[in-house]
Design an enzyme around this catalytic site. Sequence first.
Site, PDB file in Angstrom:
ATOM      1  N   ILE A   1       0.842  -1.200   0.000  1.00 33.90           N
ATOM      2  CA  ILE A   1       0.000   0.000   0.000  1.00 33.90           C
ATOM      3  C   ILE A   1       0.880   1.254   0.000  1.00 33.90           C
ATOM      4  O   ILE A   1       0.562   2.253  -0.672  1.00 33.90           O
ATOM      5  CB  ILE A   1      -0.946   0.011   1.223  1.00 33.90           C
TER       6      ILE A   1
ATOM      7  N   GLU B   1     -15.152 -31.639 -12.823  1.00 37.03           N
ATOM      8  CA  GLU B   1     -14.116 -31.365 -11.808  1.00 37.03           C
ATOM      9  C   GLU B   1     -14.488 -32.042 -10.487  1.00 37.03           C
ATOM     10  O   GLU B   1     -13.635 -32.545  -9.776  1.00 37.03           O
ATOM     11  CB  GLU B   1     -13.979 -29.843 -11.598  1.00 37.03           C
TER      12      GLU B   1
ATOM     13  N   HIS C   1     -12.917 -13.248 -14.680  1.00 39.08           N
ATOM     14  CA  HIS C   1     -12.781 -12.587 -13.378  1.00 39.08           C
ATOM     15  C   HIS C   1     -12.823 -11.067 -13.545  1.00 39.08           C
ATOM     16  O   HIS C   1     -11.767 -10.434 -13.652  1.00 39.08           O
ATOM     17  CB  HIS C   1     -11.445 -12.971 -12.727  1.00 39.08           C
TER      18      HIS C   1
ATOM     19  N   GLU D   1     -13.328  -8.886 -11.382  1.00 44.39           N
ATOM     20  CA  GLU D   1     -12.787  -8.184 -10.217  1.00 44.39           C
ATOM     21  C   GLU D   1     -11.352  -7.716 -10.432  1.00 44.39           C
ATOM     22  O   GLU D   1     -10.934  -6.719  -9.831  1.00 44.39           O
ATOM     23  CB  GLU D   1     -12.889  -9.063  -8.957  1.00 44.39           C
TER      24      GLU D   1
ATOM     25  N   GLY E   1     -13.378 -20.531  -7.220  1.00 44.43           N
ATOM     26  CA  GLY E   1     -12.795 -21.546  -6.349  1.00 44.43           C
ATOM     27  C   GLY E   1     -12.471 -22.825  -7.104  1.00 44.43           C
ATOM     28  O   GLY E   1     -12.707 -22.926  -8.320  1.00 44.43           O
TER      29      GLY E   1
ATOM     30  N   CYS F   1     -16.678 -17.185 -12.209  1.00 46.13           N
ATOM     31  CA  CYS F   1     -15.898 -18.386 -12.524  1.00 46.13           C
ATOM     32  C   CYS F   1     -16.575 -19.630 -11.942  1.00 46.13           C
ATOM     33  O   CYS F   1     -17.602 -20.043 -12.456  1.00 46.13           O
ATOM     34  CB  CYS F   1     -14.452 -18.211 -12.080  1.00 46.13           C
TER      35      CYS F   1
ATOM     36  N   GLU G   1       9.166  -3.453  -4.800  1.00 44.44           N
ATOM     37  CA  GLU G   1       8.865  -3.840  -3.421  1.00 44.44           C
ATOM     38  C   GLU G   1       9.490  -5.212  -3.159  1.00 44.44           C
ATOM     39  O   GLU G   1       9.267  -6.149  -3.925  1.00 44.44           O
ATOM     40  CB  GLU G   1       7.336  -3.901  -3.260  1.00 44.44           C
TER      41      GLU G   1
ATOM     42  N   GLN H   1      15.588   0.896  15.132  1.00 47.35           N
ATOM     43  CA  GLN H   1      17.049   1.073  15.141  1.00 47.35           C
ATOM     44  C   GLN H   1      17.748  -0.247  14.820  1.00 47.35           C
ATOM     45  O   GLN H   1      18.697  -0.300  14.029  1.00 47.35           O
ATOM     46  CB  GLN H   1      17.519   1.542  16.520  1.00 47.35           C
TER      47      GLN H   1
HETATM   48  N1  GLN Z   1     -12.338 -24.702 -10.765  1.00 44.29           N
HETATM   49  C1  GLN Z   1     -12.945 -24.064 -11.874  1.00 44.29           C
HETATM   50  C2  GLN Z   1     -12.151 -24.236 -13.161  1.00 44.29           C
HETATM   51  O1  GLN Z   1     -10.991 -24.515 -13.131  1.00 44.29           O
HETATM   52  C3  GLN Z   1     -13.181 -22.591 -11.607  1.00 44.29           C
HETATM   53  C4  GLN Z   1     -11.914 -21.810 -11.418  1.00 44.29           C
HETATM   54  C5  GLN Z   1     -12.121 -20.468 -10.769  1.00 44.29           C
HETATM   55  O2  GLN Z   1     -13.135 -20.208 -10.138  1.00 44.29           O
HETATM   56  N2  GLN Z   1     -11.122 -19.599 -10.879  1.00 44.29           N
HETATM   57  O3  GLN Z   1     -12.669 -24.055 -14.231  1.00 44.29           O
END
Ligand code: GLN
Length: 547
Positions: free
Chosen positions: A22, A409, A511, A513, A358, A385, A144, A196
């Site tokens: 930051i 998966e 993504h 975000e 995830g 995702c 950094e 120090q």
């Molecule tokens: N596990 C899922 C995939 O590989 C979703 C990946 C994620 O959410 N970044 O497609």
Amino acid sequence: MQTPTKYIFVTGGVASSLGKGIISASLAKLLQARGYSVTIQKLDPYLNIDPGTLNPYEHGECYVTEDGAEADLDLGHYERFLNVPTSQANNVTTGRIYKSVIEKERRGDFLGKTVQIIPHITDEIQRRITLLGNTGRYDFVITEIGGTVGDIESLPFIEAIRQLKLILEPQQSLVIHLTLIPYLAAAGELKTKPTQHSVRMFLEQGVQPDILVCRTEHELGPDLKRKIGLFCNVSSESVIESRDASSIYDVPLLMEKEELDRVVLKKLGMPTLEKADLSNWKEFLFKLRNPTSEVEIGIVGKYIELKDAYKSIAEAFIHAGAANQVQVHIRWIHSEDIIDDNVEALFAGLNGVLVAPGFGERGIEGKISAIKFARERNIPFFGICLGMQCAVIEFARNVLGWQDAHSTEMDPKTTHPVIHLQENQKKVTNKGGTMRLGAYSCKLKKNSLAYNVYGREEISERHRHRYEFNNLYLSDFGNAGLVESGVNEEKALIEVVENVNHPWFIGVQFHPEYKSTVENPHPLFLGFVKAATVNAAQNNGKDYAIA
Ligand code: GLN
């Protein structure tokens, strides 16, 4: 002749987690607001090639750059503050440094020499630092260094800085050392001794810091600044106080007040008269501080014990909230805590539900229950995702009636593999750096919700996944109301799905975000927050139409 790129190194002492990222981003912002071009690089002293293989509990979120680097989450801060994309070159780990040196050795590039930490590893570190400067694109490169001075694993980095300072011109580089001034309640005093000691250790390694940024809970005052300066060989104007702030976005202003940017420019022999133009930043802070309404959004994920695991999502809500002048409260919901019986209670009063990205089986059924609830109750829903993939699974099970529908998966044997492995992933065996990573284009369907949110047809977003929507089922979903509204045309990959029978229900394979910044809040987060505001108003009895 153009002035050569200046290098600023940011190191840490006394304790970790003091916020080097930051401070680096705030200084970069101040320099950028004076009209300079700046980039920030993070050197991480661990042996993983990148954080892509790290469990989020270990290292927080894995950030993804445009060019597909799986990177430290500090790069997210750099982009959010500067509104300039970072790249592979902006995050280098010890593992990557050793890998390139060892590969050179195997190629025979060292011509029979003994390969050693000094000079070969330190040379490679220097090459990685100057790589960014040598592009000629930046007035400043801020580097950094992860970890703290005194760690065994930081030594080669500190040694590389020591050498580089000698190689570069005078006034072409400087070192900022971030330390902690603890407050001893019993004595009622701020203590400078750890600082120090940290500087002494730094000196033993041959580096004299030029500026000290001191994290503190209380005001330092001129006397303490003078004392710290005296013991650490810097002038008291080079001792910068960094008080705990209520928001990371306050830090550039606090650093400006302490004149960090002026001291840096002075030491680097650059003009200091003009001040940074922070009007946009201040406007953002004003909106952040003066919301006109509020919403509560539930974020469903399995890593919620560690908020850093969803850093970019949480920050994107701050940007979108400020832009809409809406206070966004986040309710963190652990996906493993959700069972069908308690959804009602866990989600009561929420104005929007986001199901997070995830990997793997854990917590999946909770995510699916959360989506069912949001879909049936017309609560704005945003799936990112894995969150999008779960929305597809939920729809397949509960609307199309395919009880065992799943992603391969989680269940490779399902008879309805509505999410399956991408074709080119089938032969992949290595885990590191092998997902579909980085920016890809996507075409939005005219007049879809996604199109209305973005206001254009062509978009580009960043990805990190192996699995995808199974196009075999496209028409089944479409006929029942879950339509594809964004497609990567090159590979025919479904990137966005939305539910046409719901006020605001979007799942995205990418993504968003990662691309939300203070200056450019992301359209999907803006739209989602707006939809949540409408939901909140409806709950309060006001009659709003969904735009
Ligand atoms: N596990 C899922 C995939 O590989 C979703 C990946 C994620 O959410 N970044 O497609």
